[in-house]
Write an enzyme that holds these catalytic residues in place. Structure first.
Site, PDB file in Angstrom:
ATOM      1  N   SER A 171      -4.329  -2.473 -13.298  1.00 35.66           N
ATOM      2  CA  SER A 171      -5.446  -1.981 -13.507  1.00 35.66           C
ATOM      3  C   SER A 171      -5.613  -1.393 -15.211  1.00 35.66           C
ATOM      4  O   SER A 171      -4.524  -1.720 -16.029  1.00 35.66           O
ATOM      5  CB  SER A 171      -5.430  -0.529 -12.971  1.00 35.66           C
ATOM      6  OG  SER A 171      -5.386  -0.275 -11.696  1.00 35.66           O
TER       7      SER A 171
HETATM    8  N1  SAH Z   1      -0.240  -0.504  -9.154  1.00 37.12           N
HETATM    9  C1  SAH Z   1      -0.309  -1.965  -9.470  1.00 37.12           C
HETATM   10  C2  SAH Z   1      -1.619  -2.347  -9.187  1.00 37.12           C
HETATM   11  C3  SAH Z   1      -1.395  -3.500  -8.097  1.00 37.12           C
HETATM   12  S1  SAH Z   1      -2.992  -4.118  -7.576  1.00 37.12           S
HETATM   13  C4  SAH Z   1       0.184  -2.302 -10.736  1.00 37.12           C
HETATM   14  O1  SAH Z   1       0.281  -1.215 -11.641  1.00 37.12           O
HETATM   15  O2  SAH Z   1       0.079  -3.264 -11.234  1.00 37.12           O
HETATM   16  C5  SAH Z   1      -3.020  -3.567  -5.893  1.00 37.12           C
HETATM   17  C6  SAH Z   1      -1.856  -4.255  -5.062  1.00 37.12           C
HETATM   18  O3  SAH Z   1      -1.850  -3.383  -3.826  1.00 37.12           O
HETATM   19  C7  SAH Z   1      -1.544  -5.338  -4.857  1.00 37.12           C
HETATM   20  O4  SAH Z   1      -0.540  -6.220  -5.392  1.00 37.12           O
HETATM   21  C8  SAH Z   1      -1.773  -5.781  -3.335  1.00 37.12           C
HETATM   22  O5  SAH Z   1      -0.876  -6.824  -2.934  1.00 37.12           O
HETATM   23  C9  SAH Z   1      -1.327  -4.232  -2.971  1.00 37.12           C
HETATM   24  N2  SAH Z   1      -1.603  -4.130  -1.615  1.00 37.12           N
HETATM   25  C10 SAH Z   1      -2.955  -4.290  -0.880  1.00 37.12           C
HETATM   26  N3  SAH Z   1      -2.835  -4.059   0.273  1.00 37.12           N
HETATM   27  C11 SAH Z   1      -1.526  -3.316   0.495  1.00 37.12           C
HETATM   28  C12 SAH Z   1      -0.980  -2.708   1.756  1.00 37.12           C
HETATM   29  N4  SAH Z   1      -1.695  -2.692   2.780  1.00 37.12           N
HETATM   30  N5  SAH Z   1       0.312  -2.290   1.571  1.00 37.12           N
HETATM   31  C13 SAH Z   1       1.043  -2.477   0.295  1.00 37.12           C
HETATM   32  N6  SAH Z   1       0.493  -2.992  -0.680  1.00 37.12           N
HETATM   33  C14 SAH Z   1      -1.037  -3.539  -0.641  1.00 37.12           C
END
Ligand code: SAH
Length: 196
Positions: A49
């Site tokens: 993000s």
């Molecule tokens: N907090 C992260 C943001 C990553 S983007 C950072 O600081 O980099 C969001 C993430 O959510 C992705 O890696 C994606 O694979 C994950 N995601 C999507 N659906 C999910 C689910 N049902 N359970 C766990 N993770 C999930």
């Protein structure tokens, strides 16, 4: 970075952000852009993000240092690393194993020991660890699953993007004695929460 100029004032949030080297969480080719206020691609079509959104979400959690926080969507681990300096323990779930493995390596390199992470579908939360003081989603469900709402304590806060496609809002939900108070704070664009 000009988070202060953008109205992020909580000193503890700003210092936690300053402690986490964002260049460690982005692909090597994008390191020159790590300190721009932009979201960036990580592996497997996911994104880290924009720092301003990370700051707003972190501030909205109103952490005092004592909380146990559940994060859905570990991704690069950047948000979890910031939270680790502001609460007692972070529990983070990621459904893409290669991302989880890389994030865990970064926590080790940074000598962060208060993040417990696991591979799985975060839509079901983390029943063995519940109830949590705070829950943060960094992927957007169409609607926040009831299972997650039920894993936050009374008085606790959930911060999450909600909605499909371009129609997402960042919502802050507080659990009260008799239900949930809900506030939409700004339009956002996150990757979707994928179930299963
Ligand atoms: N907090 C992260 C943001 C990553 S983007 C950072 O600081 O980099 C969001 C993430 O959510 C992705 O890696 C994606 O694979 C994950 N995601 C999507 N659906 C999910 C689910 N049902 N359970 C766990 N993770 C999930």
């Amino acid at each position: 970075m000009t988070l202060r100029g953008m109205g992020i004032v909580a000193p503890d949030v700003l210092s936690a952000i300053e402690r986490v080297p964002r260049e460690m969480f982005v692909p090597p080719a994008l390191r020159d852009h790590a300190y721009e206020n932009a979201s960036l691609p990580i592996a497997m079509e996911q994104t880290i993000s924009q720092p301003y959104i990370v700051a707003r979400m972190t501030a909205a959690l109103q952490l005092t240092g004592r909380e146990r926080v559940l994060e859905i969507g570990t991704g690069s681990g950047y948000q979890a690393a910031i939270l680790s300096y502001l609460c007692r323990r972070v529990y983070s779930i990621e459904r893409l194993r290669p991302l989880l493995v890389e994030a865990e390596n970064r926590f080790r390199k940074l000598r962060i020991t208060n993040i417990t992470s696991k591979f799985g579908d975060g839509a079901g939360g983390w029943p063995e660890g519940a109830p949590f003081d705070r829950i943060i989603l960094t992927c957007a469900p169409a609607e926040i699953p009831a299972t997650l709402l039920n894993q936050v304590k009374t008085g606790g806060i959930i911060v999450a993007p909600e909605g499909r496609g371009r129609e997402q809002s960042l919502v802050v939900i507080r659990r009260t004695e008799d239900g949930f108070d809900r506030e939409e704070i700004l339009p956002v664009k996150f990757v979707p929460l994928v179930e299963g």
